[in-house]
Design a protein around this motif. Structure first.
Motif, PDB file in Angstrom:
ATOM      1  N   TRP A 241       0.868  -1.180   0.000  1.00 47.77           N
ATOM      2  CA  TRP A 241       0.000   0.000   0.000  1.00 47.77           C
ATOM      3  C   TRP A 241       0.902   1.227   0.000  1.00 47.77           C
ATOM      4  CZ3 TRP A 241      -5.429  -0.051   0.160  1.00 47.77           C
ATOM      5  CH2 TRP A 241      -6.028   1.213   0.214  1.00 47.77           C
ATOM      6  N   ALA A 245      -2.103   4.555  -4.205  1.00 45.55           N
ATOM      7  CA  ALA A 245      -3.521   4.380  -3.877  1.00 45.55           C
ATOM      8  C   ALA A 245      -4.326   5.647  -4.160  1.00 45.55           C
ATOM      9  CB  ALA A 245      -3.681   3.983  -2.416  1.00 45.55           C
ATOM     10  N   GLU A 246      -3.649   6.792  -4.221  1.00 46.67           N
ATOM     11  CA  GLU A 246      -4.342   8.060  -4.432  1.00 46.67           C
ATOM     12  C   GLU A 246      -4.749   8.274  -5.891  1.00 46.67           C
ATOM     13  OE1 GLU A 246      -5.282   9.794  -1.976  1.00 46.67           O
ATOM     14  OE2 GLU A 246      -4.106   8.778  -0.420  1.00 46.67           O
ATOM     15  N   LEU A 252      -9.500  -1.753  -5.819  1.00 46.86           N
ATOM     16  CA  LEU A 252      -9.371  -1.495  -4.384  1.00 46.86           C
ATOM     17  C   LEU A 252      -9.074  -0.029  -4.114  1.00 46.86           C
ATOM     18  CD1 LEU A 252      -9.289  -2.700  -1.504  1.00 46.86           C
ATOM     19  CD2 LEU A 252      -6.813  -2.979  -1.830  1.00 46.86           C
ATOM     20  N   PHE A 253      -8.235   0.585  -4.942  1.00 51.31           N
ATOM     21  CA  PHE A 253      -7.856   1.976  -4.704  1.00 51.31           C
ATOM     22  C   PHE A 253      -8.965   2.925  -5.120  1.00 51.31           C
ATOM     23  CE2 PHE A 253      -3.486   0.031  -5.452  1.00 51.31           C
ATOM     24  CZ  PHE A 253      -3.333  -0.259  -4.105  1.00 51.31           C
ATOM     25  N   TYR A 256     -11.136   2.814  -2.156  1.00 50.09           N
ATOM     26  CA  TYR A 256     -10.547   3.618  -1.078  1.00 50.09           C
ATOM     27  C   TYR A 256     -10.847   5.097  -1.280  1.00 50.09           C
ATOM     28  CZ  TYR A 256      -6.643   6.478   0.671  1.00 50.09           C
ATOM     29  OH  TYR A 256      -5.884   7.479   1.210  1.00 50.09           O
ATOM     30  N   ARG A 257     -10.653   5.590  -2.506  1.00 52.74           N
ATOM     31  CA  ARG A 257     -10.888   7.008  -2.770  1.00 52.74           C
ATOM     32  C   ARG A 257     -12.373   7.365  -2.683  1.00 52.74           C
ATOM     33  NH1 ARG A 257      -7.075   5.816  -6.741  1.00 52.74           N
ATOM     34  NH2 ARG A 257      -8.619   5.956  -8.420  1.00 52.74           N
ATOM     35  N   PHE A 261     -13.372   1.980   1.592  1.00 50.61           N
ATOM     36  CA  PHE A 261     -12.354   1.062   2.114  1.00 50.61           C
ATOM     37  C   PHE A 261     -11.291   1.893   2.813  1.00 50.61           C
ATOM     38  CE2 PHE A 261      -8.467  -1.416   1.996  1.00 50.61           C
ATOM     39  CZ  PHE A 261      -8.908  -2.660   2.421  1.00 50.61           C
ATOM     40  N   HIS A 262     -10.780   1.378   3.926  1.00 50.54           N
ATOM     41  CA  HIS A 262      -9.741   2.070   4.681  1.00 50.54           C
ATOM     42  C   HIS A 262      -8.477   1.220   4.731  1.00 50.54           C
ATOM     43  CE1 HIS A 262     -12.633   5.088   5.971  1.00 50.54           C
ATOM     44  NE2 HIS A 262     -13.475   4.100   6.241  1.00 50.54           N
ATOM     45  N   PRO A 263      -7.309   1.835   4.614  1.00 51.56           N
ATOM     46  CA  PRO A 263      -6.055   1.062   4.626  1.00 51.56           C
ATOM     47  C   PRO A 263      -5.926   0.146   5.834  1.00 51.56           C
ATOM     48  CG  PRO A 263      -5.637   3.338   4.003  1.00 51.56           C
ATOM     49  CD  PRO A 263      -7.070   3.275   4.420  1.00 51.56           C
ATOM     50  N   GLU A 265      -7.951  -1.760   6.951  1.00 53.44           N
ATOM     51  CA  GLU A 265      -8.644  -3.022   6.699  1.00 53.44           C
ATOM     52  C   GLU A 265      -7.774  -4.034   5.963  1.00 53.44           C
ATOM     53  OE1 GLU A 265     -12.928  -2.544   5.479  1.00 53.44           O
ATOM     54  OE2 GLU A 265     -12.315  -0.435   5.323  1.00 53.44           O
TER      55      GLU A 265
END
Length: 327
Positions: A241, A245-246, A252-253, A256-257, A261-263, A265
């Motif tokens: 990670w 990821a941004e 998955l990313f 997240y954005r 989803f939170h890192p 996890e």
């Protein structure tokens, strides 16, 4: 030391083991250890838009110490719409000596990327699968799918079955010794222990219904797995990670954005799997997101260059005198 740069084409890279997944797996394991001890680093990527529809070019730098002694950058032009017969992704890797900064080589690196990607999937199958893998479903028919099939046949000879599905079934004619799956929903309903997604799908094709206890889903492509499928998986594992990821298009990313989803996890990454012994429970459903770490590409390229130097292969270009020498 002379400032000579060795140039290797696709055929020479393959001749020197650049497409050998077993060798790539050794490199991946070695680099994971180097990263743990601060002997490798991978800054964030940069990209620019090309003057073609949806085209982008990515620069991915990294440094790897140890026996690799390499600093380099992988430069890939992604050309979804193109006026020629060349691949949609054209990849080159430039390598310098890490200790001196002197240029060392330039390689065609499409095969290196495919081998690295399949090696990471092999590690996931070995260490992240909840149960011993006996049946694998492979989605896709392109370069990455073909390399993954070779990986399965080379590194997992004990498999009872390999199933292969592709949106265009006619492209599967070159796949040998596999179970051809014509219907995706039916294939995903079968008792496969692992599903490897190696497609170019722009929208998810793996729904939550594909998630089940004891199954590993490895996502190689960009957006093949739905948010619902990721949420339904009770263990989420990543290769790593990072800042990517941004902006990465990986499912998955994107999730997240979107705030879904939170890192925290993330249950494990490659280092946790290989060095710390994390393992899933037999009834877990595991989703593995393979981003593709360019630090591995630099290591593979450095290893191939070492072989080229040993066998005197490739073209040597004198960067300052302009001389060209063939070996």
């Amino acid at each position: 030391m002379d400032a000579l740069m060795r140039v290797l084409d696709e055929a020479t890279v393959a001749q020197l083991g650049g497409d050998d997944v077993a060798l790539a797996l050794d490199d991946v394991k070695a680099v994971i250890r180097l990263m743990r001890f601060g002997e490798a680093q991978m800054p964030a990527e940069n990209h620019i838009d090309l003057g073609t529809p949806l085209g982008k070019a990515y620069a991915l730098p990294a440094r790897v110490g140890g026996k690799y002694n390499a600093a380099g950058v992988k430069w890939t032009a992604h050309r979804p719409q193109r006026p020629d017969a060349l691949p949609a992704a054209l990849a080159l890797t430039l390598i310098n000596h890490a200790d001196s900064g002197i240029p060392r080589g330039l390689l065609a690196s499409g095969a290196l990327t495919a081998a690295r990607t399949a090696a990471v999937s092999a590690l996931a199958l070995q260490l992240a699968a909840p149960r011993a893998v006996k049946r694998v479903l492979l989605l896709g028919a392109g370069l990455h799918a073909q390399t993954h099939l070779r990986m399965l046949q080379q590194l997992f000879p004990q498999l009872d079955q390999i199933g292969v599905w592709n949106r265009s079934p006619e492209k599967l004619s070159a796949f040998n010794n596999v179970q051809i799956e014509l219907d995706l929903a039916h294939a995903l309903s079968q008792p496969y222990d692992a599903v490897l997604t190696c497609t170019s799908a722009a929208q998810p094709i793996v729904a939550a219904s594909a998630v089940r206890p004891g199954r590993l889903i490895v996502q190689v492509g960009y957006h093949e797995v739905s948010f619902a499928a990721i949420k339904a998986s009770n263990q989420v594992v990543v290769d790593a990670w990072g800042d990517f990821a941004e902006r990465s298009a990986k499912s998955l990313f994107q999730m997240y954005r979107a705030g879904e989803f939170h890192p925290q996890e993330v249950a494990a990454d490659l280092a946790t799997l290989l060095l710390d012994g994390w393992r899933a429970n037999a009834d877990d459903s595991v989703y593995f997101s393979s981003f593709g770490l360019n630090v591995f590409d630099i290591a593979l390229a450095a290893r191939v260059l070492q072989a080229a130097e040993h066998h005197h292969l490739g073209n040597l270009q004198s960067l300052f005198s302009g001389g060209m020498h063939d070996y």
